[in-house]
Write a protein that holds these residues in place. Sequence first.
Motif, mmCIF file in Angstrom:
data_model
loop_
_atom_site.group_PDB
_atom_site.id
_atom_site.type_symbol
_atom_site.label_atom_id
_atom_site.label_comp_id
_atom_site.label_asym_id
_atom_site.label_seq_id
_atom_site.Cartn_x
_atom_site.Cartn_y
_atom_site.Cartn_z
ATOM 1 N N THR A 28 0.823 -1.216 0.000
ATOM 2 C CA THR A 28 0.000 0.000 0.000
ATOM 3 C C THR A 28 0.856 1.264 0.000
ATOM 4 O O THR A 28 0.316 2.370 -0.018
ATOM 5 C CB THR A 28 -0.920 0.037 1.238
ATOM 6 N N ASN A 29 2.177 1.112 0.056
ATOM 7 C CA ASN A 29 3.079 2.257 0.067
ATOM 8 C C ASN A 29 4.117 2.098 -1.033
ATOM 9 O O ASN A 29 4.511 0.976 -1.383
ATOM 10 C CB ASN A 29 3.790 2.376 1.423
ATOM 11 N N PHE A 30 4.572 3.234 -1.557
ATOM 12 C CA PHE A 30 5.613 3.179 -2.573
ATOM 13 C C PHE A 30 6.463 4.443 -2.502
ATOM 14 O O PHE A 30 6.108 5.432 -1.848
ATOM 15 C CB PHE A 30 5.031 2.966 -3.970
ATOM 16 N N ILE A 31 7.616 4.379 -3.178
ATOM 17 C CA ILE A 31 8.604 5.462 -3.183
ATOM 18 C C ILE A 31 8.820 5.914 -4.623
ATOM 19 O O ILE A 31 8.890 5.092 -5.538
ATOM 20 C CB ILE A 31 9.952 4.977 -2.598
ATOM 21 N N THR A 32 8.935 7.216 -4.819
ATOM 22 C CA THR A 32 9.302 7.738 -6.136
ATOM 23 C C THR A 32 10.533 8.630 -6.017
ATOM 24 O O THR A 32 10.809 9.203 -4.955
ATOM 25 C CB THR A 32 8.170 8.563 -6.779
ATOM 26 N N GLY A 33 11.245 8.757 -7.113
ATOM 27 C CA GLY A 33 12.342 9.707 -7.231
ATOM 28 C C GLY A 33 12.116 10.569 -8.452
ATOM 29 O O GLY A 33 11.592 10.101 -9.475
ATOM 30 N N SER A 34 12.517 11.836 -8.372
ATOM 31 C CA SER A 34 12.280 12.767 -9.480
ATOM 32 C C SER A 34 13.592 13.164 -10.150
ATOM 33 O O SER A 34 14.681 12.890 -9.636
ATOM 34 C CB SER A 34 11.530 14.004 -8.987
ATOM 35 N N TRP A 35 13.445 13.839 -11.284
ATOM 36 C CA TRP A 35 14.633 14.334 -11.980
ATOM 37 C C TRP A 35 14.286 15.623 -12.721
ATOM 38 O O TRP A 35 13.125 15.993 -12.842
ATOM 39 C CB TRP A 35 15.172 13.266 -12.949
ATOM 40 N N ASP A 36 15.328 16.333 -13.153
ATOM 41 C CA ASP A 36 15.192 17.527 -14.000
ATOM 42 C C ASP A 36 14.646 18.737 -13.254
ATOM 43 O O ASP A 36 14.158 19.664 -13.872
ATOM 44 C CB ASP A 36 14.328 17.214 -15.228
ATOM 45 N N ASP A 37 14.739 18.765 -11.928
ATOM 46 C CA ASP A 37 14.428 19.956 -11.135
ATOM 47 C C ASP A 37 15.711 20.451 -10.477
ATOM 48 O O ASP A 37 16.654 19.670 -10.277
ATOM 49 C CB ASP A 37 13.392 19.643 -10.049
ATOM 50 N N PRO A 38 15.790 21.739 -10.119
ATOM 51 C CA PRO A 38 16.982 22.240 -9.419
ATOM 52 C C PRO A 38 17.273 21.459 -8.139
ATOM 53 O O PRO A 38 18.425 21.169 -7.822
ATOM 54 C CB PRO A 38 16.629 23.699 -9.125
ATOM 55 N N VAL A 39 16.229 21.147 -7.394
ATOM 56 C CA VAL A 39 16.319 20.234 -6.252
ATOM 57 C C VAL A 39 15.255 19.171 -6.454
ATOM 58 O O VAL A 39 14.067 19.485 -6.600
ATOM 59 C CB VAL A 39 16.099 20.968 -4.911
ATOM 60 N N ASN A 40 15.682 17.916 -6.487
ATOM 61 C CA ASN A 40 14.739 16.825 -6.722
ATOM 62 C C ASN A 40 14.291 16.214 -5.402
ATOM 63 O O ASN A 40 14.758 16.601 -4.328
ATOM 64 C CB ASN A 40 15.372 15.793 -7.643
ATOM 65 N N LYS A 41 13.387 15.253 -5.485
ATOM 66 C CA LYS A 41 12.803 14.685 -4.276
ATOM 67 C C LYS A 41 12.706 13.168 -4.363
ATOM 68 O O LYS A 41 12.485 12.605 -5.432
ATOM 69 C CB LYS A 41 11.394 15.254 -4.046
ATOM 70 N N VAL A 42 12.865 12.555 -3.190
ATOM 71 C CA VAL A 42 12.429 11.177 -2.981
ATOM 72 C C VAL A 42 11.169 11.275 -2.130
ATOM 73 O O VAL A 42 11.179 11.916 -1.076
ATOM 74 C CB VAL A 42 13.508 10.347 -2.261
ATOM 75 N N THR A 43 10.077 10.675 -2.588
ATOM 76 C CA THR A 43 8.782 10.867 -1.945
ATOM 77 C C THR A 43 8.174 9.532 -1.542
ATOM 78 O O THR A 43 8.240 8.554 -2.304
ATOM 79 C CB THR A 43 7.808 11.613 -2.882
#
Length: 346
Positions: A28-43
Motif C-alpha cells: 500500500t506504500n511506494f517510493i518515487t524519485g524525481s529528476w530535472d528539477d533544481p532540487v529533486n525529491k524522494v517521496t
Amino acid sequence: MSENVQGTFVSEKISKIRWKHEDFEDATNFITGSWDDPVNKVTHWTFQMNDDGESYPAVVSSYAILGDVTEIKFILKDFFVISTSIGTVRLLQIHENPYSQFKEHMSWEFIHKFDNTNDYASCTGLSTFEQDIVSVGEDGRINLLTAGQKQPVRSINDADSCSMYCIDFLRHNEILTGNLRGHMKVWDLRNDQDLPATTFMLSDQSKTEATSIAHHPTQRHIVVAGGGDGSLTVWDLRHNTYPMSQLNAHAKAVSEILFHPDRPENLFTCSASGELWHWNNTQHSKLSLDPTNTHWLNTIGTNGKVNVTSLCSAMHKPINSIDIDRSTLLFGCDNEAIYVVRNITV
C-alpha cells in the motif's frame, strides 16, 4: 486510457518508482524519485480514499535530493538505497512515524567522478544483493558497497573505457554490466584482478547501448537486456554468451525490464517512446512438464508464442520506471504524473 489505469499529476518528472513490499499483504506504500528539477525529491506515498470511495496516491513525506534520482532499490522492508546524477549513493530508512522524513543511515558522496577533472559523474545504475550494493557510472567505475560500512568495499576504477548504464547482481559474487557501446561484461567479485570474466555484445545486428538488465527471479542465469534502439535480448548465461533470442520491440530505448516476482512467466517493459507492454508466456509454461524449462529463451522472438499486451495508450513522454506487486503495477512518466494499473492478469 483503460479504466484500470489511474493517473495522478505530481508536478515533477518521475525517474524511478518502487513498491514498498509488505509481508504476505498487498503493498500500500511506494517510493518515487524525481529528476530535472533544481532540487529533486524522494517521496513516500500511500493510498487514501476520496469522497467517492476511490483509492488514490497521497504524499506521506518527501526528502530533498541534489541531482537527479537515477535508481531506487530496497534492501530491507524499510531500508532502501538511492543513486543520483552527482555520483552519490544514500541509504535511507522509512521512519517508524511514516509522516516524518526519511532517516539517512549512510551516504557515499561522489563515489563516481572523472579523475582527470575531478568533476562528479552520474551514478547511472545500482543493484543490490541482500545488504550488498554495487554501482556503476559515467566514469566507467564499479563500486562495491555494504550497508554498514562508510568506505567502498572495493572499487574497480577502470572497469570500462566508456559510460556504463546498467548493472545487475547475478549471484552474490557475480555481476553483469552493460555500457554505452553495447558491451556486456560478467564480473567475478572473488577475483582480485580488475578484469571481467566474460565480455560479449548486446547485439550482433546493430551497435546500441545497453539501457536495462533484468534476471529471472528463480533462474538467475536467464537474463534479459534492453537496448537504446528498443530491442530486447535474452541469454542463458550457463551455456554461452550468444543470445538465445533477439527482437526489435519498442520504438525507442527500453527504460526498464521487470519480471513478475511471483509469476515470472510475465515480463513487463517500458520505454522512452511512452510504451508499457506486458509479455505473457503463461500458456506456454503451463504446457511444459519440465519445471526448469527456460521458455523465455526460445519463445521471446519473432516466432514465439508470447502474448504482448499494451497496458496503456502510448504516452507522449518517456515512461521511465515500473514496478509490480501482485496484480497492481506502478509507472512513472516524464509528463509529471504517476500511474496505477490495477487488475493485471498474471
